[in-house]
Design an enzyme around this catalytic site. Structure first.
Site, short mmCIF file in Angstrom:
data_model
loop_
_atom_site.label_atom_id
_atom_site.label_comp_id
_atom_site.label_asym_id
_atom_site.label_seq_id
_atom_site.Cartn_x
_atom_site.Cartn_y
_atom_site.Cartn_z
N LYS A 117 -7.07 104.32 9.50
CA LYS A 117 -7.45 103.56 8.30
C LYS A 117 -8.72 102.72 8.49
O LYS A 117 -9.51 102.60 7.56
CB LYS A 117 -6.29 102.64 7.89
CG LYS A 117 -5.07 103.39 7.35
CD LYS A 117 -4.02 102.38 6.89
CE LYS A 117 -2.77 103.06 6.41
NZ LYS A 117 -1.81 102.12 5.84
N THR A 130 -3.45 107.64 7.45
CA THR A 130 -2.44 106.76 8.02
C THR A 130 -2.85 106.42 9.45
O THR A 130 -3.96 106.75 9.88
CB THR A 130 -1.03 107.39 7.87
OG1 THR A 130 -0.06 106.43 8.30
CG2 THR A 130 -0.84 108.67 8.66
N TYR A 156 11.13 100.34 6.01
CA TYR A 156 12.02 101.24 5.25
C TYR A 156 12.89 102.10 6.15
O TYR A 156 13.58 103.00 5.68
CB TYR A 156 11.23 102.11 4.27
CG TYR A 156 10.07 102.85 4.87
CD1 TYR A 156 10.26 104.04 5.55
CD2 TYR A 156 8.78 102.34 4.78
CE1 TYR A 156 9.20 104.70 6.13
CE2 TYR A 156 7.71 102.99 5.35
CZ TYR A 156 7.92 104.17 6.02
OH TYR A 156 6.87 104.83 6.60
N ARG A 203 3.87 85.10 14.25
CA ARG A 203 4.23 84.71 15.62
C ARG A 203 2.98 84.24 16.38
O ARG A 203 2.98 83.17 16.97
CB ARG A 203 4.85 85.94 16.32
CG ARG A 203 5.19 85.73 17.75
CD ARG A 203 5.83 86.96 18.33
NE ARG A 203 4.97 88.15 18.29
CZ ARG A 203 5.30 89.34 18.78
NH1 ARG A 203 6.49 89.53 19.29
NH2 ARG A 203 4.45 90.36 18.70
N THR A 204 1.91 85.01 16.31
CA THR A 204 0.64 84.61 16.93
C THR A 204 -0.17 83.88 15.85
O THR A 204 -0.79 84.52 15.00
CB THR A 204 -0.13 85.85 17.43
OG1 THR A 204 0.77 86.66 18.19
CG2 THR A 204 -1.34 85.48 18.26
N SER A 263 5.29 111.78 8.31
CA SER A 263 4.82 111.32 6.99
C SER A 263 5.65 111.92 5.84
O SER A 263 5.90 113.12 5.79
CB SER A 263 3.35 111.70 6.79
OG SER A 263 2.98 111.36 5.46
N ASN A 311 -6.86 103.74 2.84
CA ASN A 311 -5.70 104.65 2.91
C ASN A 311 -5.82 105.79 1.90
O ASN A 311 -5.00 106.71 1.92
CB ASN A 311 -4.37 103.89 2.73
CG ASN A 311 -4.03 103.62 1.28
OD1 ASN A 311 -4.91 103.51 0.44
ND2 ASN A 311 -2.75 103.50 0.99
N GLY A 360 4.03 87.78 9.01
CA GLY A 360 3.23 88.78 9.71
C GLY A 360 1.77 88.68 9.33
O GLY A 360 1.43 88.13 8.26
N ASP A 377 -2.33 100.09 -0.54
CA ASP A 377 -1.13 99.48 0.05
C ASP A 377 -0.76 98.17 -0.67
O ASP A 377 0.40 97.94 -1.00
CB ASP A 377 -1.34 99.18 1.54
CG ASP A 377 -1.20 100.43 2.39
OD1 ASP A 377 -0.51 101.38 1.97
OD2 ASP A 377 -1.78 100.46 3.49
N GLY A 419 -1.79 94.83 9.93
CA GLY A 419 -2.49 95.66 8.93
C GLY A 419 -1.85 95.60 7.55
O GLY A 419 -2.55 95.45 6.54
P1 NAP Z 1 0.97 95.78 12.87
O1 NAP Z 1 -0.42 95.77 12.39
O2 NAP Z 1 1.25 96.25 14.26
O3 NAP Z 1 1.55 94.27 12.74
C1 NAP Z 1 2.81 93.93 13.25
C2 NAP Z 1 3.17 92.50 12.84
O4 NAP Z 1 4.53 92.26 13.25
C3 NAP Z 1 2.32 91.42 13.51
O5 NAP Z 1 2.14 90.36 12.61
C4 NAP Z 1 3.21 90.98 14.70
O6 NAP Z 1 2.99 89.66 15.11
C5 NAP Z 1 4.58 91.06 14.04
N1 NAP Z 1 5.66 91.18 15.04
C6 NAP Z 1 5.95 92.27 15.80
N2 NAP Z 1 7.04 92.00 16.58
C7 NAP Z 1 7.42 90.72 16.29
C8 NAP Z 1 8.47 89.87 16.76
N3 NAP Z 1 9.35 90.28 17.67
N4 NAP Z 1 8.59 88.63 16.21
C9 NAP Z 1 7.72 88.21 15.27
N5 NAP Z 1 6.69 88.97 14.79
C10 NAP Z 1 6.54 90.21 15.29
O7 NAP Z 1 1.91 96.67 11.93
P2 NAP Z 1 1.70 97.03 10.38
O8 NAP Z 1 0.91 98.26 10.26
O9 NAP Z 1 1.23 95.80 9.67
O10 NAP Z 1 3.21 97.42 9.95
C11 NAP Z 1 4.24 96.44 9.96
C12 NAP Z 1 5.52 97.02 9.35
O11 NAP Z 1 5.31 97.33 7.96
C13 NAP Z 1 6.00 98.32 10.00
O12 NAP Z 1 7.40 98.27 10.10
C14 NAP Z 1 5.57 99.39 9.01
O13 NAP Z 1 6.43 100.53 9.03
C15 NAP Z 1 5.73 98.64 7.69
N6 NAP Z 1 4.88 99.20 6.60
C16 NAP Z 1 5.50 99.65 5.49
C17 NAP Z 1 4.74 100.15 4.45
C18 NAP Z 1 5.41 100.64 3.20
O14 NAP Z 1 4.78 101.36 2.42
N7 NAP Z 1 6.66 100.29 2.95
C19 NAP Z 1 3.34 100.19 4.55
C20 NAP Z 1 2.73 99.70 5.71
C21 NAP Z 1 3.53 99.20 6.75
P3 NAP Z 1 1.88 89.32 16.25
O15 NAP Z 1 0.56 89.26 15.53
O16 NAP Z 1 2.32 88.00 16.79
O17 NAP Z 1 1.96 90.43 17.28
#
Ligand code: NAP
Length: 274
Positions: free
Chosen positions: A66, A62, A218, A149-150, A15, A86, A125, A101, A128
């Protein structure tokens, strides 16, 4: 006596919240310190009660805490709608849950000059992060399309988001068409995140000049998605801005003070470069 703030997570070692908030406290000369603690889901209730009893100034949560945290807080309406906490605020005898967020993502867009109401925003996407971003932007009167994707997950999220604003769902089959008709495209998937750094769902030929392209990922800072956007002369925003601005909103909730965002952003960039 110092006021203590903390982030709880499991794992939490990675973190950047401590360096970000401690940089802000130092800049403002505040007698406060921010720490990280590894807390499991089963210990979360005790850890929140303990922090409150010890007079902590506030908490961040985190992965994977959450959603579990909803059972231990009074959520504000947005946090309740998103279904994830969060930020925890200790106000008098209350433990209030917030989710910053989506605000972080929205402020990253507005800082770049985007006008949210009536913008056509494509969110790639339905996990979360997408949930927080979609609720925030739909509530601020954007036309949101959630493509995943789903597709069933996109449909389920759209049904929820439609309670606060305009949203529709799609799969990824016609991603080129969806991107072409959007003012803003946001990647909330983990595609392109280390070690998957050569992947992107959208390529330059699908994007256009002046379009705003925002990646929540990032690590790396310049993802393949943003590299492709640069080739198309789109306006790019990286994930550090959201990370910084969600933290800035937590800081404001806890202290009532607008923090030095540039200092926080630099601390995050320095931390990522280490
Ligand atoms: P999550 O809940 O696991 O969701 C992942 C998403 O990615 C789902 O929609 C999944 O689709 C999709 N996905 C994964 N692999 C894929 C592929 N090969 N092709 C197409 N879609 C794919 O994750 P999350 O917590 O939302 O985080 C997602 C990203 O955001 C991470 O990289 C995280 O580090 C980043 N993030 C950044 C911040 C920031 O402050 N900058 C804050 C939060 C998160 P399915 O539903 O089809 O599996």
């Amino acid at each position: 006596m110092k006021t203590i703030y903390a982030v709880y997570g499991d794992p939490v070692e990675h973190s950047l919240s401590p360096v970000m908030h401690n940089a802000a406290f130092a800049k403002l000369g505040m007698d406060c310190e921010y720490h990280k603690f590894r807390v499991s889901k089963s210990d979360l209730g005790d850890a929140i009660t303990g922090a409150k009893a010890m007079g902590f100034g506030g908490l961040n949560l985190t992965i994977p805490l959450k959603e579990t945290a909803l059972g231990f807080v009074d959520p504000d309406p947005l946090c309740d709608a998103i279904g994830a906490v969060n930020t925890i605020e200790f106000r008098h005898d209350k433990v209030i849950g917030h989710n910053t967020d989506g605000i972080g993502a929205m402020n990253a867009l507005t800082l770049e000059g985007c006008v949210i109401p009536n913008s056509r925003i494509l969110i790639l996407g339905a996990g979360g992060a997408a949930r927080a971003v979609a609720f925030q932007l739909a509530e601020h009167k954007a036309y949101v399309t959630i493509a995943n994707r789903t597709v069933e997950r996109a449909i389920a999220l759209t049904e929820n988001v439609s309670r606060v604003g305009e949203a529709c769902a799609a799969g990824l089959e016609d991603i080129a068409g969806l991107v072409a008709e959007s003012d803003i495209v946001i990647n909330t998937t983990s595609v392109g995140m280390y070690p998957d750094i050569n992947n992107t769902l959208v390529t330059a030929d699908m994007m256009h000049q002046g379009q705003v392209v925002f990646d929540l990922v990032y690590n790396p800072l310049e993802t393949m998605f943003l590299k492709e956007a640069n080739k198309a002369n789109a306006i790019t925003i990286d994930g550090v801005m959201m990370l910084t601005l969600q933290g800035a909103e937590s800081f404001r909730i806890w202290t009532g003070i607008k923090p030095p965002v540039d200092v926080m952003e630099q601390a995050v960039r320095d931390g990522l470069n280490k």
